[in-house]
Design a protein around this motif. Sequence first.
Motif, mmCIF file in Angstrom:
data_model
loop_
_atom_site.group_PDB
_atom_site.id
_atom_site.type_symbol
_atom_site.label_atom_id
_atom_site.label_comp_id
_atom_site.label_asym_id
_atom_site.label_seq_id
_atom_site.Cartn_x
_atom_site.Cartn_y
_atom_site.Cartn_z
ATOM 1 N N ALA A 55 22.751 -36.905 -28.010
ATOM 2 C CA ALA A 55 24.181 -35.941 -27.398
ATOM 3 C C ALA A 55 23.265 -34.980 -26.389
ATOM 4 O O ALA A 55 22.171 -34.961 -26.267
ATOM 5 C CB ALA A 55 24.754 -35.048 -27.695
ATOM 6 N N SER A 56 24.012 -35.048 -25.339
ATOM 7 C CA SER A 56 23.279 -34.208 -23.479
ATOM 8 C C SER A 56 24.646 -32.990 -23.428
ATOM 9 O O SER A 56 25.760 -33.900 -22.996
ATOM 10 C CB SER A 56 22.709 -35.550 -23.159
ATOM 11 N N GLU A 57 23.988 -32.160 -23.311
ATOM 12 C CA GLU A 57 25.132 -31.512 -23.008
ATOM 13 C C GLU A 57 24.402 -31.192 -21.216
ATOM 14 O O GLU A 57 25.400 -30.396 -20.469
ATOM 15 C CB GLU A 57 24.878 -30.061 -23.406
ATOM 16 N N ALA A 58 24.488 -31.968 -20.806
ATOM 17 C CA ALA A 58 23.879 -31.938 -19.398
ATOM 18 C C ALA A 58 24.632 -31.886 -18.256
ATOM 19 O O ALA A 58 24.644 -31.312 -16.942
ATOM 20 C CB ALA A 58 22.857 -32.848 -18.925
ATOM 21 N N LEU A 59 26.222 -32.437 -18.753
ATOM 22 C CA LEU A 59 27.104 -32.539 -17.584
ATOM 23 C C LEU A 59 28.019 -30.609 -17.764
ATOM 24 O O LEU A 59 29.049 -30.760 -16.844
ATOM 25 C CB LEU A 59 28.440 -33.473 -17.842
ATOM 26 N N LEU A 60 27.510 -30.021 -18.625
ATOM 27 C CA LEU A 60 28.042 -28.632 -18.533
ATOM 28 C C LEU A 60 27.695 -27.663 -17.283
ATOM 29 O O LEU A 60 25.692 -27.371 -17.823
ATOM 30 C CB LEU A 60 28.100 -28.292 -19.605
ATOM 31 N N GLY A 61 28.051 -26.702 -17.177
ATOM 32 C CA GLY A 61 27.092 -25.312 -16.632
ATOM 33 C C GLY A 61 27.720 -24.188 -16.672
ATOM 34 O O GLY A 61 27.404 -23.749 -17.865
ATOM 35 N N ARG A 62 28.271 -23.536 -16.132
ATOM 36 C CA ARG A 62 28.760 -22.379 -16.785
ATOM 37 C C ARG A 62 29.155 -21.058 -17.676
ATOM 38 O O ARG A 62 30.303 -22.922 -17.782
ATOM 39 C CB ARG A 62 29.527 -21.288 -15.175
ATOM 40 N N ASP A 63 28.596 -20.796 -18.521
ATOM 41 C CA ASP A 63 29.679 -20.478 -20.139
ATOM 42 C C ASP A 63 29.744 -22.038 -20.756
ATOM 43 O O ASP A 63 30.471 -21.654 -21.170
ATOM 44 C CB ASP A 63 30.434 -20.040 -19.459
ATOM 45 N N LYS A 64 29.053 -23.362 -20.451
ATOM 46 C CA LYS A 64 28.959 -24.082 -21.152
ATOM 47 C C LYS A 64 31.076 -24.402 -21.373
ATOM 48 O O LYS A 64 31.184 -25.151 -22.120
ATOM 49 C CB LYS A 64 28.645 -24.705 -22.801
ATOM 50 N N ALA A 65 31.236 -23.972 -20.221
ATOM 51 C CA ALA A 65 33.004 -24.245 -20.245
ATOM 52 C C ALA A 65 33.698 -25.260 -18.374
ATOM 53 O O ALA A 65 34.898 -24.722 -18.169
ATOM 54 C CB ALA A 65 33.204 -22.819 -20.221
ATOM 55 N N HIS A 66 31.979 -25.227 -17.861
ATOM 56 C CA HIS A 66 31.889 -25.917 -16.028
ATOM 57 C C HIS A 66 31.943 -26.847 -16.607
ATOM 58 O O HIS A 66 30.601 -26.528 -17.177
ATOM 59 C CB HIS A 66 32.460 -24.760 -15.897
ATOM 60 N N ARG A 111 26.279 -39.131 -24.742
ATOM 61 C CA ARG A 111 25.805 -39.707 -25.049
ATOM 62 C C ARG A 111 24.542 -40.852 -24.296
ATOM 63 O O ARG A 111 24.909 -41.641 -23.793
ATOM 64 C CB ARG A 111 25.850 -41.198 -26.640
ATOM 65 N N ASP A 112 23.919 -40.248 -23.986
ATOM 66 C CA ASP A 112 22.885 -40.024 -23.198
ATOM 67 C C ASP A 112 21.992 -41.845 -23.634
ATOM 68 O O ASP A 112 21.266 -41.998 -24.712
ATOM 69 C CB ASP A 112 21.096 -39.249 -23.071
ATOM 70 N N PRO A 113 22.426 -43.108 -22.357
ATOM 71 C CA PRO A 113 21.668 -44.252 -23.513
ATOM 72 C C PRO A 113 20.395 -44.280 -23.323
ATOM 73 O O PRO A 113 19.738 -45.025 -23.512
ATOM 74 C CB PRO A 113 22.924 -45.190 -21.434
ATOM 75 N N GLN A 114 19.690 -43.375 -22.511
ATOM 76 C CA GLN A 114 18.705 -43.394 -22.646
ATOM 77 C C GLN A 114 17.661 -42.715 -23.881
ATOM 78 O O GLN A 114 16.611 -43.842 -24.528
ATOM 79 C CB GLN A 114 17.146 -42.929 -21.535
ATOM 80 N N TYR A 153 18.675 -23.996 -6.634
ATOM 81 C CA TYR A 153 20.174 -23.626 -7.668
ATOM 82 C C TYR A 153 20.021 -24.610 -9.350
ATOM 83 O O TYR A 153 18.881 -25.317 -9.923
ATOM 84 C CB TYR A 153 20.893 -25.348 -7.027
ATOM 85 N N ILE A 154 20.776 -24.317 -9.635
ATOM 86 C CA ILE A 154 20.974 -24.238 -11.321
ATOM 87 C C ILE A 154 22.102 -24.814 -11.566
ATOM 88 O O ILE A 154 22.832 -24.455 -11.212
ATOM 89 C CB ILE A 154 20.082 -23.554 -12.715
ATOM 90 N N PRO A 155 22.286 -25.593 -12.528
ATOM 91 C CA PRO A 155 23.719 -25.750 -13.525
ATOM 92 C C PRO A 155 24.765 -24.979 -13.649
ATOM 93 O O PRO A 155 25.747 -25.026 -13.064
ATOM 94 C CB PRO A 155 23.187 -26.196 -15.223
ATOM 95 N N GLU A 156 24.516 -24.220 -13.576
ATOM 96 C CA GLU A 156 25.785 -22.343 -13.907
ATOM 97 C C GLU A 156 26.426 -22.222 -12.278
ATOM 98 O O GLU A 156 26.603 -21.186 -12.275
ATOM 99 C CB GLU A 156 24.713 -21.747 -15.235
ATOM 100 N N ASP A 157 25.035 -22.988 -11.611
ATOM 101 C CA ASP A 157 25.495 -21.966 -10.087
ATOM 102 C C ASP A 157 27.153 -22.224 -10.191
ATOM 103 O O ASP A 157 28.047 -23.552 -10.458
ATOM 104 C CB ASP A 157 24.623 -22.685 -9.146
ATOM 105 N N LEU A 158 27.733 -21.657 -8.722
ATOM 106 C CA LEU A 158 28.883 -21.993 -8.336
ATOM 107 C C LEU A 158 29.010 -22.905 -7.577
ATOM 108 O O LEU A 158 27.992 -23.514 -6.538
ATOM 109 C CB LEU A 158 29.477 -21.133 -7.642
#
Length: 184
Positions: free
Chosen positions: A19-30, A12-15, A93-98
Amino acid sequence: LLHRWAAHVKFRDPQTGAASEALLGRDKAHWSFFLDTGASVEYGARWRDNGNGTFSSEAVRRFYSPLDLYLMGLNSPEEVPPFFLIQPLASEYIPEDLPLKGVTVSGVRKNVTIQDIIANEGPRIPAKTSGQKEFRMAFIYLTGAGETATPEKLADINNVRRSFMERFSIMTGGRGLAQVYPEG
């Protein structure tokens, strides 16, 4: 193994309160490339805040992070220190990068706590006090039709099995035990 529990959570984004998915990267599973995970095997990196609007990755894919251990039921919420997410400014770079060691990116630091995750996902059930600590698993060696398992290949599998048990204990800081035996 960590995919059973980790790298699927939102916070939960305090600002915004959303709900935020920003912690997630590749395949929304990393974890996101931009997440300071302390070098989790589930990606992200151990990022150093250079104090000038840039961040440098110092290590990648070494251990289970405190957040990973919480999601596995091996850490309590109090054992998960605050971490941060880099909101990149014009990055290649993007969030999905290794994960990559030795990278420097420009961005804005966004602090995240375990309480931000709990606010969105609820507490981990079962909690550390009653969660599973020992995991039994098997390695299965398959051969093609007409092939046989050679003693050398079986020895290789046993080396991987023994190494996995040791590495799992190291990556969990001794909090988890993997038992991988060929016997019942």
